[in-house]
Motif scaffolding. Structure first.
Motif, PDB file in Angstrom:
ATOM      1  N   GLN A   1      48.782  34.566  34.605  1.00 28.13           N
ATOM      2  CA  GLN A   1      47.775  34.292  33.586  1.00 28.13           C
ATOM      3  C   GLN A   1      46.455  33.821  34.202  1.00 28.13           C
ATOM      4  O   GLN A   1      45.371  34.215  33.748  1.00 28.13           O
ATOM      5  CB  GLN A   1      48.308  33.257  32.593  1.00 28.13           C
ATOM      6  N   ARG A   2      46.534  33.004  35.267  1.00 24.32           N
ATOM      7  CA  ARG A   2      45.298  32.562  35.935  1.00 24.32           C
ATOM      8  C   ARG A   2      44.604  33.741  36.617  1.00 24.32           C
ATOM      9  O   ARG A   2      43.376  33.841  36.641  1.00 24.32           O
ATOM     10  CB  ARG A   2      45.612  31.477  36.972  1.00 24.32           C
ATOM     11  N   ALA A   3      45.405  34.653  37.171  1.00 26.88           N
ATOM     12  CA  ALA A   3      44.824  35.815  37.851  1.00 26.88           C
ATOM     13  C   ALA A   3      44.147  36.751  36.855  1.00 26.88           C
ATOM     14  O   ALA A   3      43.091  37.321  37.141  1.00 26.88           O
ATOM     15  CB  ALA A   3      45.901  36.553  38.636  1.00 26.88           C
ATOM     16  N   LEU A   4      44.743  36.900  35.685  1.00 23.95           N
ATOM     17  CA  LEU A   4      44.098  37.724  34.659  1.00 23.95           C
ATOM     18  C   LEU A   4      42.785  37.100  34.197  1.00 23.95           C
ATOM     19  O   LEU A   4      41.861  37.807  33.780  1.00 23.95           O
ATOM     20  CB  LEU A   4      45.040  37.900  33.464  1.00 23.95           C
ATOM     21  N   ALA A   5      42.710  35.765  34.273  1.00 20.84           N
ATOM     22  CA  ALA A   5      41.474  35.061  33.909  1.00 20.84           C
ATOM     23  C   ALA A   5      40.509  34.972  35.081  1.00 20.84           C
ATOM     24  O   ALA A   5      39.485  34.284  34.993  1.00 20.84           O
ATOM     25  CB  ALA A   5      41.808  33.660  33.402  1.00 20.84           C
ATOM     26  N   ASN A   6      40.828  35.677  36.207  1.00 20.07           N
ATOM     27  CA  ASN A   6      39.973  35.693  37.410  1.00 20.07           C
ATOM     28  C   ASN A   6      39.661  34.286  37.914  1.00 20.07           C
ATOM     29  O   ASN A   6      38.499  33.887  38.081  1.00 20.07           O
ATOM     30  CB  ASN A   6      38.661  36.444  37.127  1.00 20.07           C
ATOM     31  N   HIS A   7      40.743  33.528  38.155  1.00  9.98           N
ATOM     32  CA  HIS A   7      40.590  32.155  38.632  1.00  9.98           C
ATOM     33  C   HIS A   7      39.783  32.106  39.930  1.00  9.98           C
ATOM     34  O   HIS A   7      40.003  32.894  40.855  1.00  9.98           O
ATOM     35  CB  HIS A   7      41.967  31.545  38.880  1.00  9.98           C
ATOM     36  N   ARG A   8      38.859  31.158  39.989  1.00  9.57           N
ATOM     37  CA  ARG A   8      38.073  30.923  41.204  1.00  9.57           C
ATOM     38  C   ARG A   8      38.065  29.432  41.510  1.00  9.57           C
ATOM     39  O   ARG A   8      37.585  28.623  40.726  1.00  9.57           O
ATOM     40  CB  ARG A   8      36.625  31.413  41.036  1.00  9.57           C
ATOM     41  N   GLY A   9      38.662  29.078  42.621  1.00  5.82           N
ATOM     42  CA  GLY A   9      38.691  27.706  43.101  1.00  5.82           C
ATOM     43  C   GLY A   9      38.820  27.803  44.601  1.00  5.82           C
ATOM     44  O   GLY A   9      38.117  28.587  45.251  1.00  5.82           O
TER      45      GLY A   9
END
Length: 667
Positions: free
Chosen positions: A512-520
């Motif tokens: 789910q975080r990858a689908l939201a294009n997580h950037r940290g």
């Protein structure tokens, strides 16, 4: 010029399409599915498409039907009252392999009998117990018969079927007629489901044929099987279980024909279900383990389809736990408030207005009931009979119909039998409120969503402050659940094993975080790596947002709303028959046929005899279905073992496929 008519009867709409020379869609039309009398909806859709194309009924050369009714019935737990005769097994076996769930409280008889793996008699058949059981049980719409090793010798199944027919006259399903594979409990589940569907599908096909005749169409009628192939209407009436996933299978065939896509996920949203399948190298994937639908794994050969209780008419449930609240959808289909209001406006609006005047939300707000005519009521209990008498032919709000908690259980049983339909808030109502749909009563949809928005979350706050906000929450939930179903399918079909179940992977926080294009500190990205073909009348309303969520190309082809009806026309008649040769003793080779075992002294001679038999049987089935120019494909699988340096025959299986295009009517 050859004109073919395709008809798809779904839970909400009946679609019709005309195709010229198997090349061009010249017209399409829709009509509401009329469960009270299916011929009305079928007839209206056909009349509409003929008028659009300015085509005379006599010009139609072939008609073909696909349907989601069998699939929907299993997903929703509906169908007739059945009985299982279970031969050669133990009473405890009923609790295994899903048989209790499939029976849903209907009666079963476990009696001695059956055969061994070589086809010999394992125990004498207890005919007296069978006759006593038949005398004690009434109101059975269909019987299922499953015997131990019936695919090696069906004699006891055939004898029980003969006695049931003689005593009751009710239709009988024998497990060996549905599959030639071993696994008696799984065959029994398949036979039970087939028996449960017989009345429903027989009524559908009979009324569809009536509609064709009344309109003046004198052409052969075909029905789509779960693997996308065609069979005759008469064959479908005998084996309705083979029509599970008929509509979805037709949609896959239609999607391929409409797009010419080679590799894609196909997602077809209807009123009751979302059906997802994979096209690889231009062909739909076939499920090697048998069709799975409504929680049951059957032995029906069908497209590898993931069927979810998620559609435009899925019931919306409030989530009251937690501080924020929310909604979830399905799996049961209900009548949209906007639809039942269009059919009974005075009664529905009066009840909705009364519910809106109440200061607190009621348990049964927006919920109405109506009886479905012509559905058998044999075997219902006294409380259910009281409810039916109180309901009559009216549309009544549930808060007026139900007078006790015990009656709620009786209502559930009536719904499961398909005798009563109920309404509720659905995504279709949300689409009306947001202006995406105007087919029914938009004002009733607004009232329904206003009532639903008054329900409270865990912190006591309303679920939404307006019908529009409530509608958007429902549509957002539809997007989320559709995306999850697509992700589950993709993970399930991946060649690489990720070590977790597909459902877990789809919902995993990293996904789910990858689908939201997580950037940290980490950059996480995920996307579907194939395009999605979106089908169904409501696909344009819901699927663009799903494509954005999954970062994939979403293709919505022209005629996507009638892809099932298209697939019903362009399929082929195909019948596959398989059989087994065993070696019960040295120098003896046994061919297992429906008429009983036959022994040979030579393995090649036995295999040749089996192949000839399967070729004849599959060819007869294809010809009976109306196929012409029949072609054959044969596959052999021989198992052998090395014993003292010699290659010894253990078992051989043969599959013969006969296929051809359906015969068309000629003047």
């Amino acid at each position: 010029m050859v004109l073919s008519l395709g008809v798809d009867t779904g839970g909400t709409y009946t679609d019709a399409v005309l195709i010229r020379d198997e090349e061009t869609v010249i017209a399409s039309a829709k009509s509401l599915t009329t469960r009270t009398d299916l011929a009305i909806g079928v007839g209206k859709a056909i009349q509409a498409v003929l008028e659009k194309a300015a085509v005379a009924p006599a010009e139609i050369a072939m008609a073909s039907l696909s349907t989601t009714l069998a699939t929907n019935a299993l997903v929703e737990g509906q169908g007739g009252r059945v009985a299982l005769i279970y031969i050669g097994f133990r009473e405890a076996d009923l609790g295994k392999h899903g048989l209790h769930d499939a029976l849903k409280g209907d009666p079963a008889l476990v009696i001695p009998g059956g055969h061994n793996h070589a086809g010999g008699v394992a125990a004498e058949l207890d005919v007296d117990a069978l006759r006593a059981f038949l005398a004690a049980h009434h109101g059975i719409s269909g019987y299922a018969v499953a015997a131990q090793f019936a695919t090696r010798n069906p004699a006891h199944e055939l004898e029980v079927a003969r006695i049931i027919t003689e005593v009751t006259g009710a239709p009988v399903t024998c497990s060996h007629q549905l599959s030639s594979k071993l696994n008696g409990p799984k065959r029994a589940v398949t036979a039970v489901l087939n028996a449960r569907l017989i009345g429903m599908i027989d009524r559908l096909i009979g009324r569809a044929q009536d509609a064709l005749r009344n309109i003046g169409i004198d052409a052969p009628m075909m029905v789509v099987r779960g693997d996308g192939a065609l069979m005759s209407a008469e064959q479908a009436r005998e084996r309705p279980i083979e029509t599970i996933l008929s509509g979805p299978a037709a949609s896959i065939v239609g999607a391929r024909w409409l797009t010419n896509v080679d590799n894609a996920l196909v997602s077809d949203i209807g009123g009751t279900t979302t059906d997802i399948a994979v096209i690889r190298d231009g062909k739909p994937m076939i499920d090697p383990a048998g069709a799975q639908v409504g929680g049951f794994r059957t032995m029906v050969e069908a497209v590898a389809m993931r069927t979810h209780g998620l559609g435009g008419d899925s019931q919306v449930h409030p989530i009251s736990e937690g501080l924020t609240g929310g909604v979830t959808l399905g799996p049961r289909r209900v009548l949209p408030v906007s639809l039942i209001a269009a059919e009974a406006p005075e009664a529905v609006h009066a009840a909705l207005d009364e519910q809106l005047r109440m200061t607190a939300p009621g348990e049964h707000d927006t919920r109405f009931a109506r009886r479905v005519p012509n559905v058998p009521t044999d075997g219902i209990d006294a409380r259910a009979e009281t409810l039916l008498a109180r309901l009559g032919d009216a549309v009544l709000p549930l808060n007026k119909l139900l007078q006790s908690r015990l009656e709620s259980s009786a209502m559930t049983r009536l719904i499961d039998r398909g005798i009563v339909q109920v309404s509720g808030v659905t995504p279709s109502d949300a689409s009306h409120v947001l202006g995406r749909l105007d087919a029914w009563d938009t004002e009733a949809a607004r009232k329904g969503l206003e009532l639903f928005s008054r329900k409270r979350s865990g912190n006591g706050a309303r679920l939404a402050t307006s019908p529009e906000e409530m509608a958007q929450k429902i549509i957002d939930q539809m997007t989320e659940q559709t995306a999850l179903t697509l992700l589950e399918t993709a993970f399930a079909e991946e060649a690489e094993d990720f070590g977790l179940p597909p459902q877990t992977l789809a919902r995993h926080v990293l996904t789910q975080r990858a689908l939201a294009n997580h950037r940290g500190l980490l950059a996480l990205d995920a996307a579907l790596n194939v395009e999605v073909v979106g089908l169904g009348a409501s696909a344009p309303s819901y699927y663009p947002a799903v494509g954005e969520c999954l970062h994939c190309k979403m293709r919505l082809p022209e005629h996507a709303g009638v892809a099932n009806a298209v697939g019903a026309v362009v399929g082929r008649v195909t019948f596959r028959r398989s059989g087994t040769v065993t070696s019960p003793a040295e120098g003896k080779y046994r061919v297992h046929l429906e008429t009983g075992p036959e022994d040979y002294l030579d393995a090649d001679e036995a295999m040749t005899a089996l192949e000839a038999h399967l070729r004849d049987v599959s060819q007869d089935a294809a010809r009976t279905a109306g196929a012409t120019d029949i072609h054959f494909v044969t596959e052999r699988d021989i198992r052998s073992a090395q014993i003292e340096g010699q290659n010894v025959f253990v078992e051989g299986t043969i599959m013969v496929e006969a296929s051809g295009r359906p015969r068309v009517a000629v003047e």
